[in-house]
Each structure stands twice: as C-alpha cells, then as structure tokens.
Design a protein around this motif. Structure first.
Motif, PDB file in Angstrom:
ATOM      1  N   ARG A 353       0.828  -1.204   0.000  1.00  0.00           N
ATOM      2  CA  ARG A 353       0.000   0.000   0.000  1.00  0.00           C
ATOM      3  C   ARG A 353       0.867   1.260   0.000  1.00  0.00           C
ATOM      4  N   ASP A 354       0.411   2.257  -0.736  1.00  0.00           N
ATOM      5  CA  ASP A 354       1.122   3.534  -0.771  1.00  0.00           C
ATOM      6  C   ASP A 354       0.967   4.290   0.544  1.00  0.00           C
ATOM      7  N   ASN A 355      -0.245   4.248   1.077  1.00  0.00           N
ATOM      8  CA  ASN A 355      -0.567   4.987   2.293  1.00  0.00           C
ATOM      9  C   ASN A 355      -1.165   4.036   3.315  1.00  0.00           C
ATOM     10  N   ILE A 356      -0.665   4.115   4.540  1.00  0.00           N
ATOM     11  CA  ILE A 356      -1.126   3.244   5.616  1.00  0.00           C
ATOM     12  C   ILE A 356      -1.436   4.108   6.834  1.00  0.00           C
ATOM     13  N   ILE A 357      -2.627   3.935   7.376  1.00  0.00           N
ATOM     14  CA  ILE A 357      -3.010   4.648   8.594  1.00  0.00           C
ATOM     15  C   ILE A 357      -2.992   3.644   9.741  1.00  0.00           C
ATOM     16  N   LEU A 358      -2.165   3.896  10.739  1.00  0.00           N
ATOM     17  CA  LEU A 358      -2.030   3.008  11.885  1.00  0.00           C
ATOM     18  C   LEU A 358      -2.586   3.682  13.129  1.00  0.00           C
ATOM     19  N   LYS A 359      -3.254   2.898  13.960  1.00  0.00           N
ATOM     20  CA  LYS A 359      -3.737   3.384  15.248  1.00  0.00           C
ATOM     21  C   LYS A 359      -3.001   2.611  16.320  1.00  0.00           C
ATOM     22  N   VAL A 360      -2.130   3.278  17.064  1.00  0.00           N
ATOM     23  CA  VAL A 360      -1.256   2.572  17.997  1.00  0.00           C
ATOM     24  C   VAL A 360      -1.500   3.041  19.423  1.00  0.00           C
ATOM     25  N   ASN A 361      -1.293   2.123  20.339  1.00  0.00           N
ATOM     26  CA  ASN A 361      -1.384   2.404  21.766  1.00  0.00           C
ATOM     27  C   ASN A 361      -0.024   2.884  22.245  1.00  0.00           C
ATOM     28  N   GLY A 364       1.580   1.707  25.839  1.00  0.00           N
ATOM     29  CA  GLY A 364       1.930   0.312  26.067  1.00  0.00           C
ATOM     30  C   GLY A 364       3.301   0.167  26.695  1.00  0.00           C
ATOM     31  N   GLY A 365       3.719  -1.100  26.903  1.00  0.00           N
ATOM     32  CA  GLY A 365       4.984  -1.358  27.581  1.00  0.00           C
ATOM     33  C   GLY A 365       6.204  -1.063  26.736  1.00  0.00           C
ATOM     34  N   GLU A 366       6.109  -1.138  25.414  1.00  0.00           N
ATOM     35  CA  GLU A 366       7.235  -0.887  24.517  1.00  0.00           C
ATOM     36  C   GLU A 366       7.331   0.616  24.265  1.00  0.00           C
ATOM     37  N   LYS A 367       8.299   1.256  24.917  1.00  0.00           N
ATOM     38  CA  LYS A 367       8.339   2.724  24.888  1.00  0.00           C
ATOM     39  C   LYS A 367       8.729   3.284  23.528  1.00  0.00           C
ATOM     40  N   GLU A 368       9.325   2.470  22.653  1.00  0.00           N
ATOM     41  CA  GLU A 368       9.678   2.964  21.317  1.00  0.00           C
ATOM     42  C   GLU A 368       8.510   2.838  20.341  1.00  0.00           C
ATOM     43  N   PHE A 369       7.635   1.860  20.572  1.00  0.00           N
ATOM     44  CA  PHE A 369       6.551   1.611  19.632  1.00  0.00           C
ATOM     45  C   PHE A 369       5.637   2.828  19.534  1.00  0.00           C
ATOM     46  N   GLY A 370       5.392   3.266  18.298  1.00  0.00           N
ATOM     47  CA  GLY A 370       4.536   4.428  18.070  1.00  0.00           C
ATOM     48  C   GLY A 370       5.289   5.739  17.991  1.00  0.00           C
ATOM     49  N   ARG A 371       6.592   5.709  18.250  1.00  0.00           N
ATOM     50  CA  ARG A 371       7.402   6.934  18.180  1.00  0.00           C
ATOM     51  C   ARG A 371       8.192   6.960  16.883  1.00  0.00           C
ATOM     52  N   SER A 372       8.309   8.114  16.319  1.00  0.00           N
ATOM     53  CA  SER A 372       9.073   8.292  15.083  1.00  0.00           C
ATOM     54  C   SER A 372      10.545   7.989  15.322  1.00  0.00           C
ATOM     55  N   GLN A 373      11.187   7.384  14.316  1.00  0.00           N
ATOM     56  CA  GLN A 373      12.624   7.152  14.445  1.00  0.00           C
ATOM     57  C   GLN A 373      13.394   8.458  14.340  1.00  0.00           C
ATOM     58  N   TRP A 390      17.179   4.767   0.417  1.00  0.00           N
ATOM     59  CA  TRP A 390      17.026   3.320   0.414  1.00  0.00           C
ATOM     60  C   TRP A 390      15.828   2.844   1.230  1.00  0.00           C
ATOM     61  N   TYR A 391      15.184   3.742   1.976  1.00  0.00           N
ATOM     62  CA  TYR A 391      14.038   3.368   2.809  1.00  0.00           C
ATOM     63  C   TYR A 391      12.763   3.789   2.095  1.00  0.00           C
ATOM     64  N   ALA A 392      11.837   2.850   1.881  1.00  0.00           N
ATOM     65  CA  ALA A 392      10.684   3.114   1.023  1.00  0.00           C
ATOM     66  C   ALA A 392       9.674   4.073   1.637  1.00  0.00           C
ATOM     67  N   TYR A 393       9.419   3.937   2.938  1.00  0.00           N
ATOM     68  CA  TYR A 393       8.399   4.758   3.583  1.00  0.00           C
ATOM     69  C   TYR A 393       9.016   6.003   4.225  1.00  0.00           C
ATOM     70  N   ASN A 394       8.146   6.880   4.684  1.00  0.00           N
ATOM     71  CA  ASN A 394       8.606   8.162   5.217  1.00  0.00           C
ATOM     72  C   ASN A 394       9.212   8.059   6.597  1.00  0.00           C
ATOM     73  N   ASP A 395       8.859   7.001   7.376  1.00  0.00           N
ATOM     74  CA  ASP A 395       9.325   6.930   8.759  1.00  0.00           C
ATOM     75  C   ASP A 395       9.177   5.506   9.273  1.00  0.00           C
ATOM     76  N   ASN A 396       9.659   5.275  10.494  1.00  0.00           N
ATOM     77  CA  ASN A 396       9.553   3.986  11.164  1.00  0.00           C
ATOM     78  C   ASN A 396       9.053   4.231  12.580  1.00  0.00           C
ATOM     79  N   PHE A 397       7.911   3.651  12.918  1.00  0.00           N
ATOM     80  CA  PHE A 397       7.313   3.825  14.237  1.00  0.00           C
ATOM     81  C   PHE A 397       7.338   2.514  15.021  1.00  0.00           C
ATOM     82  N   GLY A 398       8.260   1.642  14.695  1.00  0.00           N
ATOM     83  CA  GLY A 398       8.280   0.308  15.275  1.00  0.00           C
ATOM     84  C   GLY A 398       8.920   0.239  16.642  1.00  0.00           C
ATOM     85  N   THR A 399       9.147  -0.999  17.090  1.00  0.00           N
ATOM     86  CA  THR A 399       9.721  -1.272  18.406  1.00  0.00           C
ATOM     87  C   THR A 399      11.205  -0.931  18.424  1.00  0.00           C
ATOM     88  N   SER A 400      11.808  -1.092  19.593  1.00  0.00           N
ATOM     89  CA  SER A 400      13.245  -0.811  19.728  1.00  0.00           C
ATOM     90  C   SER A 400      14.058  -1.753  18.835  1.00  0.00           C
TER      91      SER A 400
END
Length: 701
Positions: A353-361, A364-373, A390-400
């Motif tokens: 998908r070109d555009n993805i809308i995520l709804k994140v908590n 939660g316990g993972e303090k990196e999840f939901g935060r911009s890199q 080299w990175y396809a999307y605009n950002d990474n909001f994943g875990t540590s």
C-alpha cells in the motif's frame, strides 16, 4: 457514508431499507432473557447466534452480566437504566461488570477475512489498520439512553481492565515520491508462497504411506475380562483364552460389509473423502483399490484364530472399529496445512500500500513503539528516514528492535552501495504473508530487503530477503519463524526468470540487538559476499566414523556417501561404508535415520545447487514427488555422476487409463539450468526404469 454508498451502488432504495429494518427487528426476531429463569429454547437461541439460520437480531437482557456470556457478533449494547455506582471517580461493581461484557463482545471477530483466509476467524484483526474496510465488522458501539456521564465512567473501567488503551495515536505512513518512481515500485515484483491443505499437496492417489504402513488392531468384545474379574482363577480356560487372527487385508472382510460400515460415518461419504483425496473417483475405488482400504492390514484379537470363524455381525464390528480408528487420521490430514515451496511473483505496487493509517497504543509497555525514528525515546536510534533514499516509507514507528535493525542497515549501507545497483528496505505492514513449509503457519516478516546487482553474464541478480527483528522475550516462542526463514533459501522454488533477470528469495536469522554480531556475520556471508557465495563453497568439517559416538549418528551427524554408494544402499538395503560424517546439528531440520548426504556434481541445477555442494536427502518411500528435487537412478549414463544417477527436479503428468485408474502419462527430470542441459523425459512404458532414491531436504554450503 460507506454504507449509503453501498446501498446506492446495489440499488437499495430508502423504502426497501426501511422495510428490511422493520422486518429484521420485528417481534419474532427479538429475545427477552432473564439470567434467573432462562428456558432451554432461549438458551439454544443464545448459543447459536452466529448460525446463519438464527434470525435473532436484538436481545433484551435482564441480569445476564454475571453469566460469562460470550457473543461473537455483538455490535451494539444499549443501556436502558440509570444506575451509577462510581465513587470518587472509581468504577463500581455494575460498571466493571458492563466493562467485562463489552470486553467479551469486542474481543471476537467471527468472520473470515475475504482477502486472506489464513487469518484466524475468532480474533480481532484490524485494530492497527485504520484504513481496512473490514474494520467495520469489528466495531462495537455502547449507548447510554438516559445518562451520558456514565459513558466516561465506563471508559475509565475499560482502561482499568486493560480492554482499551488510555491513549491512542494515529500514524500516517506513506511511500516517498522518489521511491514511487523507482524500477522496483513501477515494474518490480515480490515473491510469496501459498498455504494449501496437505491433502492437496500430497495427493498421490493413495491413502498415504503412513496409513498404508500401519497395522490396525481390533479387539473383539468377548466378555473375557469381565469373567476374569468375577471368577478370578476359577474362570474357564475357554473364557480366559484370547486368540489372534494374523494380520490380513481389510477387503477380506467383504466389500459389502465395508460399505455398510462406512455408511455409519459421515467421514466416509464421497464428498468428504474427495475433499481429503482429490484424485479419488468413487467410494467403490476407496473400498476396492489397493491404494486405499483394500490392502490395509488388520489384526483381530478375540475368541477365534481364523477370520472365517467370525460371523457377519462380527465382521461388521471389525470394519466399524477399523474405520473408527482411521477416522482421526483422515481428519488430521484434512486440517493439516503446508506452505508451498513454490514462490510466485506478485506486482510490487499492487501488493504494498502507498498509504497506511495506523492506530497505535502509545501507553503500552514498549516505549519505542509508536514513536518516530526521527525522535525516538533512545537517541541512539535517531534517524531521519525521509532523507534516506534506500528506505521506502517516510518513517519507522516500530519497536526498539525494529529501530535497531534499521539503524544497522544504515550503518552497513556504504558496503551495500559498493556492491549493489539498487537497495531498498521495505516495511511490511501485513501486506505480505508467507507460510511455513512444516505446518503452514502464517508469517508476516517485518522487513523485506530488495537488492539488485549485475552479474557476470550480463544478467541482473535480484535478491529478496525476509528479515524479522525479534525481542528477547519472543525468541523462543517464535523459533518456528526463524527456522522457516533459514529454510527459504534452501527450499524455495522461484518460478520466474527473464532474459535480463534472475531471482533469489532468502531469509536471514532473527535480528536481535544483543546478538547483532552474530547477525552481522550471517549478513556479511549471505549479502555482502553474495558473488563469492555463488561460486565458492564454504569448507565443511567432515569427521571419520570412529570419531563419532553411536548416539550422535543420525541425531547430530549424517553419513556422507558417494552417489553410487547411496543409490546402491537404498537399492540393495546393504549399508555401505560412509566417506565421513557431517555435523548437521546447527541446521534447521531434525535428522533421522532415513537421511544421508551426497556431493553434488556439475552445473545442471544452478543456481540452487552448485558443483561441490553437500546435499541432504531423505529416503523416498512413496507419495507425491511433484516439484521436488530428487536423487534418481535412471536408465541412461550421466557423466556428472559417472553412472546412471542424477539430481533433478521431478515433474509428472497423469491421465486416467481404460480401467479408470490414474497413471503417469509422462515423467520429467528437469534441470534448473537450461543453458546446455536437457530435460530427461520418461514415457509411461518406461516408468519402471526410474527409481527415486531420495527427496532433497537441505543444501549445506
């Protein structure tokens, strides 16, 4: 608005909609239930609300909050009373009970995903995928008719019980414009496999080797045990003697007896059997064919030593008992899945998908999840991915762990750019799903690395590498996923090649920040040294038999044979002397006594197998060989192996003969390398002149 768009596109007028709603919520479709005086009929209706034949649309419930009542397709709860028992901002007993009711109703989603049937039916699937249209069937609405302040009190109870998060944040991921102009996005492909039932993958026109090899034991109800218990040592010799009918072919019972016994089980009607065995032509074939029931081996323990001494009623009992024992084996076959070894191409720009809308908590316990890199909790992960080509999307909001992996890729990027013409790391937000070879488990790797390099023969090598970051707490639980990733390079069959491109699909071991050094070693050997990997074998330690303890043979070590010795061994059943023993304890498969290792020779199976590779085979006992790489003994001489032996991909075509039996019309042993290597074609009349010795399980390099 989506609902009204649907009504308009399907010609549903306002008048028709009103009539349908009036009918759906007419008195006959309403149910009043009282937790203290519920009738059996109402209980039946409550327990079958998900059935298509159940017409109940609304339930008026009195004192049902304590009943542990789970409703899978619950969409609205309407509160028709005013009681509030909150005190000092803390939810009271009634409020907590209603929160638990919401939790029970909201945690299920009893429908199959129309685009991915591998997703579980009874779980929520789209909490983090705001744009998915199927989210509408996971929404539950709570209405308080007379007391709007109660809604806030209820929300506090839902937060307190962990049913909802205190704070959600909506995140927008989108592919960068420059990436959408790239060759990968506009013309590229991504390879995925499929999940299929074992019945479909292993449909070789037989009941299955494991079942055909089994001896079924039927114990007749003789009354011996009861007599022995009552009379003890005084029981007569006749009563205490138990005789055995030596094993015999099941069809000796009589085909009419077997058919009569089959009629007692729904499993053995033709539709059910055909689903398990697609090649099956009729119930008559199932009964009479040696490939199905006819040659099943039965042993009877009872009053007689001969089958002829048993009457028709006893024979019917024997048939029913055998079919009862067989039934769970067939059900297991019907419920067992495998991931296909064939990986097929899908257009990249249709799959991601070109555009993805995520709804994140974000609480939660993972303090990196939901935060911009770009602004992580740990500054060591800081990276502005919008500026990274080299990175396809605009950002990474994943875990540590995910942020650490992306940081690792950024650090090794200079070496990658020295070697590869194209490099793209793509975040996989449930757009690509692959299925394990062993059990068909669905797996959505977090990242896919796409690489492209121009080879020596003017062709481009394209690498698609699945990468999964994994925290310490999940390393053991998700071990099957890592095993699958490591199997992909060995077992994946990529059905795609062009004049300008060849394709490779791989997986890497889990990335774990604490074990980054080990990941870096694998990454360097597989990715950075890719060119050397194609032409150079890794040295592999081979030990002599006298240095291997007996307990380690076939558990940690497998014997290495010449191909001639291996074929002779399995032809004559006389174990040859091994050239050595290979340590396979670190490889992603479980050794057994049916496995052996041979040296591959020549280039006919490039790029999968190259000259000098150590190939692990498992002895072939029967079953489907379609699409497998096999070690075969044939009727022609092949210089590669100095005899009538070859390693090739097996393909066959089948037809139905005059007797209605499915037979091979042609067998092909195909080279993967079409440059100067020919397919070996074996017509039906010469089928006996080919012997399949083993199925390829792993390539050691």
């Amino acid at each position: 608005m989506a609902a009204f768009d649907y009504f308009q596109s399907n010609g549903v007028t306002d008048e028709n909609l009103i009539l349908e709603l009036q009918n759906d919520f007419s008195e006959k479709r309403l149910l009043l239930v009282d937790g203290k005086t519920i009738t059996p009929e109402k209980q039946r209706l409550l327990n079958s609300l998900e059935d298509a034949s159940n017409g109940i649309r609304a339930i008026f419930a009195v004192d049902m909050l304590n009943e542990g009542w789970d409703v899978l397709n619950l969409y609205d709860i309407v509160r028709l009373y005013d009681t509030r028992d909150a005190n000092g901002g803390k939810p009271g007993k009634t409020t907590m009970q209603e929160a638990q009711l919401i939790g029970r109703g909201a945690r299920y989603m009893p429908f199959r995903d129309p685009s991915d049937d591998s997703l579980p039916i009874d779980k929520r699937k789209y909490d983090c995928d705001v744009a998915n249209p199927c989210r509408v069937v996971e929404k539950l609405h709570y209405h308080s008719a007379h007391n709007p302040r109660y809604i806030q009190e209820l929300r506090n109870a839902l937060v307190q019980t962990g049913i909802i998060a205190e704070h959600y944040e909506q995140i927008n991921l989108f592919m960068k414009d420059d990436f959408k102009k790239s060759r990968l996005y506009t013309k590229g492909i991504v390879f995925v496999n499929e999940r299929k039932k074992m019945a479909e993958l292993e449909d070789d026109g037989t009941l299955g080797k494991s079942i055909l090899d089994k001896v079924f034991t039927v114990k007749m109800p003789t009354g011996k045990m009861a007599t022995g218990i009552i009379f003890g040592d005084n029981a007569s010799a006749e009563e205490l003697t138990c005789l055995t009918v030596p094993q015999f072919d099941f069809l000796r019972i009589g085909s009419h007896v077997v058919r009569s016994a089959m009629s007692r089980f729904s499993t053995y009607n033709y539709d059910a059997l055909h689903e398990l065995y697609p090649s099956l032509k009729s119930c008559a074939e199932f009964v009479a064919s040696d490939n199905y029931l006819a040659k099943l081996q039965v042993k009877v323990i009872g009053k007689y030593a001969s089958l002829a001494e048993y009457g028709q009623a006893d024979k019917l009992y024997i048939a029913k008992e055998l079919l009862r024992q067989l039934e769970p084996l067939l059900r297991t076959r019907g419920k067992t899945y495998r991931g296909t070894k064939t990986f097929l191409p899908l257009p990249f720009n249709k799959q991601f998908r070109d555009n993805i809308i995520l709804k994140v908590n974000v609480s939660g316990g993972e303090k990196e999840f939901g935060r911009s890199q770009k602004n992580p909790a740990n500054i060591d992960y800081t990276l502005d991915l919008f500026e990274k080509d080299w990175y396809a999307y605009n950002d990474n909001f994943g875990t540590s762990e995910e942020k650490a992996l992306v940081k690792y890729i950024d650090g090794i990027m200079p070496k990658l750019k020295e070697k590869y013409d194209e490099i793209y790391l793509v975040r996989n937000e449930k757009d690509v799903c692959i299925y394990s070879f062993d059990e068909g488990g669905a797996f959505e790797p977090d990242y896919i690395l796409f690489l492209r390099i121009k080879g020596d023969d003017a062709k481009y090598d394209n690498l698609q590498i699945f990468i999964e970051p994994k925290g310490n707490q999940l390393l053991l639980k998700d071990k099957w996923k890592e095993k699958f990733l490591l199997q992909i390079q060995q077992m994946a069959d990529v059905h795609w090649i062009t004049k300008a491109d060849s394709f490779n699909v791989w997986g890497l071991p889990f990335y774990n920040e604490e074990r980054e050094a080990a990941f870096n070693t694998d990454f360097k050997e597989s990715v950075i040294d890719f060119g050397a990997l194609k032409t150079k074998n890794k040295a592999w330690k081979i030990l002599k038999e006298n240095s291997i303890s007996p307990s380690d043979r076939f558990t940690r070590f497998l014997p290495l044979y010449s191909i001639q010795a291996a074929c002779g061994y399995f032809d004559e059943y006389e174990e040859p002397e091994a050239e050595g023993w290979v340590d396979v304890s670190s490889l992603p498969f479980t050794p057994n006594r049916e496995m052996f290792v041979v040296h591959a020779k020549g280039n006919s199976m490039l790029p999968k197998i190259k000259d000098g590779d150590l190939c692990v085979f498992e002895r072939y006992h029967g079953g489907s060989r379609e699409g497998e790489i096999v070690l075969s003994q044939v009727n022609e001489y092949y210089e590669e192996y100095g005899g009538k032996y070859t390693i090739k991909k097996f393909h066959s075509e089948k037809t139905v003969n005059e007797e209605g039996v499915e037979v091979h019309s042609k067998i092909e042993l195909q080279p993967l390398n079409k440059d100067g290597f020919q397919t070996i074609e074996i017509p039906e009349v010469n089928e006996a002149k080919i012997a399949t010795i083993g199925i390829l399980k792993y390539i050691i390099r």
